[in-house]
Write a protein that holds these residues in place. Sequence first.
Motif, short mmCIF file in Angstrom:
data_model
loop_
_atom_site.label_atom_id
_atom_site.label_comp_id
_atom_site.label_asym_id
_atom_site.label_seq_id
_atom_site.Cartn_x
_atom_site.Cartn_y
_atom_site.Cartn_z
N LYS A 244 20.84 -21.43 -2.42
CA LYS A 244 21.65 -22.17 -3.39
C LYS A 244 23.05 -22.50 -2.88
N ASP A 245 23.51 -21.79 -1.86
CA ASP A 245 24.85 -22.04 -1.32
C ASP A 245 24.85 -23.13 -0.25
N VAL A 246 23.67 -23.57 0.14
CA VAL A 246 23.57 -24.58 1.20
C VAL A 246 23.51 -25.97 0.57
N PRO A 247 24.38 -26.89 0.98
CA PRO A 247 24.38 -28.23 0.39
C PRO A 247 23.13 -29.03 0.77
N THR A 248 22.79 -29.96 -0.08
CA THR A 248 21.69 -30.87 0.24
C THR A 248 22.17 -31.91 1.26
N MET A 249 21.24 -32.63 1.82
CA MET A 249 21.60 -33.70 2.74
C MET A 249 22.43 -34.77 2.02
N ILE A 250 22.08 -35.01 0.77
CA ILE A 250 22.83 -35.99 -0.02
C ILE A 250 24.28 -35.54 -0.19
N GLU A 251 24.47 -34.25 -0.51
CA GLU A 251 25.82 -33.71 -0.65
C GLU A 251 26.57 -33.75 0.67
N GLY A 252 25.82 -33.67 1.77
CA GLY A 252 26.43 -33.70 3.09
C GLY A 252 26.77 -35.10 3.58
N GLY A 253 26.50 -36.10 2.74
CA GLY A 253 26.89 -37.46 3.10
C GLY A 253 25.75 -38.40 3.44
N VAL A 254 24.50 -37.91 3.42
CA VAL A 254 23.36 -38.77 3.74
C VAL A 254 22.76 -39.26 2.42
N LYS A 255 23.31 -40.31 1.89
CA LYS A 255 22.88 -40.80 0.58
C LYS A 255 21.44 -41.30 0.61
N GLY A 256 20.70 -40.95 -0.44
CA GLY A 256 19.33 -41.42 -0.56
C GLY A 256 18.31 -40.59 0.19
N TYR A 257 18.76 -39.54 0.88
CA TYR A 257 17.82 -38.72 1.65
C TYR A 257 17.19 -37.67 0.73
N ASP A 258 15.87 -37.67 0.66
CA ASP A 258 15.17 -36.74 -0.22
C ASP A 258 13.77 -36.49 0.33
N VAL A 259 13.53 -35.28 0.80
CA VAL A 259 12.21 -34.91 1.29
C VAL A 259 11.80 -33.58 0.65
N VAL A 260 10.72 -33.63 -0.11
CA VAL A 260 10.18 -32.41 -0.73
C VAL A 260 8.68 -32.38 -0.48
N SER A 261 8.20 -31.30 0.09
CA SER A 261 6.77 -31.15 0.31
C SER A 261 6.13 -30.50 -0.91
N TRP A 262 4.83 -30.65 -1.03
CA TRP A 262 4.13 -30.10 -2.18
C TRP A 262 2.70 -29.74 -1.81
N ASN A 263 2.11 -28.91 -2.62
CA ASN A 263 0.67 -28.69 -2.55
C ASN A 263 0.11 -28.74 -3.97
N ALA A 264 -1.16 -29.12 -4.09
CA ALA A 264 -1.71 -29.38 -5.42
C ALA A 264 -3.23 -29.28 -5.39
N LEU A 265 -3.82 -29.17 -6.57
CA LEU A 265 -5.27 -29.13 -6.69
C LEU A 265 -5.81 -30.49 -7.12
N PHE A 266 -6.87 -30.91 -6.44
CA PHE A 266 -7.57 -32.15 -6.77
C PHE A 266 -9.06 -31.86 -6.88
N ALA A 267 -9.76 -32.75 -7.55
CA ALA A 267 -11.22 -32.69 -7.64
C ALA A 267 -11.78 -34.05 -7.21
N PRO A 268 -13.07 -34.14 -6.93
CA PRO A 268 -13.64 -35.45 -6.62
C PRO A 268 -13.53 -36.37 -7.84
N SER A 269 -13.33 -37.65 -7.61
CA SER A 269 -13.32 -38.61 -8.72
C SER A 269 -14.64 -38.54 -9.46
N GLY A 270 -14.56 -38.70 -10.77
CA GLY A 270 -15.76 -38.60 -11.59
C GLY A 270 -15.96 -37.22 -12.21
N THR A 271 -15.08 -36.29 -11.85
CA THR A 271 -15.15 -34.96 -12.46
C THR A 271 -14.88 -35.09 -13.95
#
Length: 334
Positions: A244-271
């Motif tokens: 929480k004490d580390v600034p984001t890239m945006i706060e550091g002056g790189v406007k518009g920079y946003d990278v967030v990874s994710w994981n999620a559950l999916f099923a086959p279409s038609g489920t």
Amino acid sequence: MTLRFPIRLKHLLSAAHLALGAIFLTSAVPVAQAQSGYPTKPIRVIVPFAAGGVADITIRIVAEKLGDNLGQRLVIENMPGAGGVVAARAVLSSQPDGYTLALLSNGTAVSVPLFKSLPFDPVKNFAPISSIGFFDFIVGTNANSQHKTLADVIKFARDNPGKLNVGTISVGSTQNLSAELLKSTAGINFQIVPYRGTPEVIVGLLREDIDVMIDNYVGMKSALQDGKMRPVGTTGESRSVILKDVPTMIEGGVKGYDVVSWNALFAPSGTPPEAIARLNAGLREVLAMPDVKQKLLDLGIEAKASSPEELKARLVDDIAKWTAVIDKAGIPKQ
């Protein structure tokens, strides 16, 4: 002797029979629903990563609790290889009945523009269920480096085009593409040095072969805790729940920079929609559990469920985002 009932009595008896029948049917409906309700057997979850990695540990933490919630065991099957194609094929060749699911990540969004062709369309062929967790990346420097802040890194890169070395894991990884996105967003030029894995990147940073590295928290955790590495920025739109004490890239002056990874559950279409709804409801309850939230936080992951619609929108947006990055960087398709 034949008994004759008055007409009114006949009607009363008929009404009574109907009422008894209605009571029986009403009481039988929940039983029938309970017998045929989803799920009635164990559920397979295909993971496109090797056992022991962050994604694998994440789904195993969630699967144990989700199994309790659903009343059926979730069986994890690891199928790494071919950029997730092997796992995707296994899921999509199964019946769309809710008993074979896929753990997908933002890597799936990257695969669409990175590969010349995929044997599936992740948007059309998969039915989103819910996100599981989100995590950003950390931009770090050697603790003894002259680059003590993100501003120092950006300034050096601007003053010395091509001389800053930024280490990431393999070309085409989200970490690698995050570095490419930094180039275009900040309008700077530097060398991206790809390594086989996170341990090699850290060694390169500590040996001062590279000036900066970009990776996830769990991979950098030990070096950060030992004080060998300095975090100068995080890649998400808002500050990391861990640093929480580390600034984001945006706060550091790189406007518009946003990278967030994710994981999620999916099923086959038609489920069936009822299976999707049941899984989504179960995940929401599990991901709200304090012990689950803490275990995922220890991995650098913020537990967060979503609606199927929100997950689909995230997938579509990420495909567009990384397509633009890959095209601009001129990364050859695999």
